[in-house]
Design an enzyme around this catalytic site. Structure first.
Site, PDB file in Angstrom:
ATOM      1  CB  ILE A  17       8.224  -0.248   8.483  1.00  0.00           C
ATOM      2  CG1 ILE A  17       7.808  -0.982   9.771  1.00  0.00           C
ATOM      3  CG2 ILE A  17       7.986   1.250   8.591  1.00  0.00           C
ATOM      4  CD1 ILE A  17       6.336  -0.901  10.137  1.00  0.00           C
ATOM      5  CE  LYS A  18       5.717   0.853  -0.677  1.00  0.00           C
ATOM      6  NZ  LYS A  18       4.414   0.931  -1.360  1.00  0.00           N
ATOM      7  CB  ILE A  19      11.390   3.557   4.935  1.00  0.00           C
ATOM      8  CG1 ILE A  19      11.000   2.708   6.151  1.00  0.00           C
ATOM      9  CG2 ILE A  19      12.215   4.776   5.271  1.00  0.00           C
ATOM     10  CD1 ILE A  19      10.873   3.427   7.444  1.00  0.00           C
ATOM     11  CB  VAL A  38       1.853  -0.302   6.596  1.00  0.00           C
ATOM     12  CG1 VAL A  38       0.977   0.905   6.892  1.00  0.00           C
ATOM     13  CG2 VAL A  38       1.026  -1.586   6.640  1.00  0.00           C
ATOM     14  CB  THR A  46      -0.879   0.032   1.272  1.00  0.00           C
ATOM     15  OG1 THR A  46      -0.027   0.071   2.413  1.00  0.00           O
ATOM     16  CG2 THR A  46      -1.771  -1.180   1.367  1.00  0.00           C
TER      17      THR A  46
END
Ligand code: E4P
Length: 226
Positions: free
Chosen positions: A85-87, A59, A27
């Site tokens: 965790i999307k960074i 996310v 997402t």
């Protein structure tokens, strides 16, 4: 190559998951913003998590400073502990990736557009590096060629992050990324569905069904004569 579906739409995710063709969901804030604003983000993410039954779920944080990203990561992990965790691929993001990787928290570094960014994200400890294909094509840079370059470097250097081909716009991108050796392609639902279709499959099925129906009709006619 694994396929993820790149959407925050519950019906799309439910359908793709039911077909058994996707191992995860990615997402991003824009995808979440397309959905019903009355549903809060946590609730939507948890609904996706439930549908995916333990599959990958990235996310994305919306902070742009390291501390803010780490605070958001904590919050997301309090929703479900196996979140990725999307960074974003910015300096403060790399520092956040370093810190999360030391705690064995999976990260997906997003908005990567060349091999040097991918190498830096790998070195910071990223679990996944997301190389954007379509957005490169949009500015007349061959996105598949960049994925090829990254995959070649990964093979030569034996680097660890998994390569996600992102920003996929059509089925040819899926083929190009698979040929290049990407570990994963994250694909919008519409493109995923297009990629399942072939006119000869539909025509072939129709003629099988017609022939079978014809045979049944002939059988019935013969039975009627006796
Ligand atoms: C990656 O994880 C992103 O969500 C995504 O692939 C963005 O692609 P776009 O260019 O279709 O927005």
């Amino acid at each position: 190559m694994q396929l993820y579906v790149d959407t925050a739409n519950i019906n799309e995710i439910r359908h793709a998951a039911a077909l058994g063709i996707v191992n995860g969901v990615t997402t991003n804030p824009s995808l979440l913003a397309k959905e019903d604003p009355s549903v809060d983000v946590r609730q939507r993410i948890l609904e996706i998590y439930e549908i995916m039954e333990g599959g990958h779920l990235s996310v994305e944080v919306v902070s742009t400073d390291t501390d803010g990203m780490l605070r958001e990561a904590d919050e997301i992990l309090s929703w479900f502990p196996d979140a990725t965790i999307k960074i974003p691929m910015i300096e403060s993001g790399l520092a956040a990736v370093k810190s999360l990787s030391r705690q064995n928290i999976p990260t997906n570094v997003t908005l990567i557009f060349n091999a040097t960014q991918a190498i830096a994200a790998n070195n910071a400890g990223a679990t996944y590096v997301s190389v954007f294909v379509g957005r490169l094509d949009d500015i007349a840079i061959d996105g598949i060629q960049v994925v090829q370059e990254v995959c070649e470097i990964w093979d030569t250097q034996d680097l660890e992050s998994q390569i996600i081909a992102a920003s996929i716009r059509h089925p040819m991108h899926i083929i190009g990324c698979a040929q290049a050796g990407a570990d994963i392609a994250t694909v919008p639902y519409k493109v995923l569905m297009q990629s399942l279709k072939h006119p000869l499959t539909d025509a072939g099925l129709q003629s099988f069904l017609n022939d079978y129906a014809k045979m049944q009709a002939e059988k019935a006619k013969l039975a009627g004569k006796n």
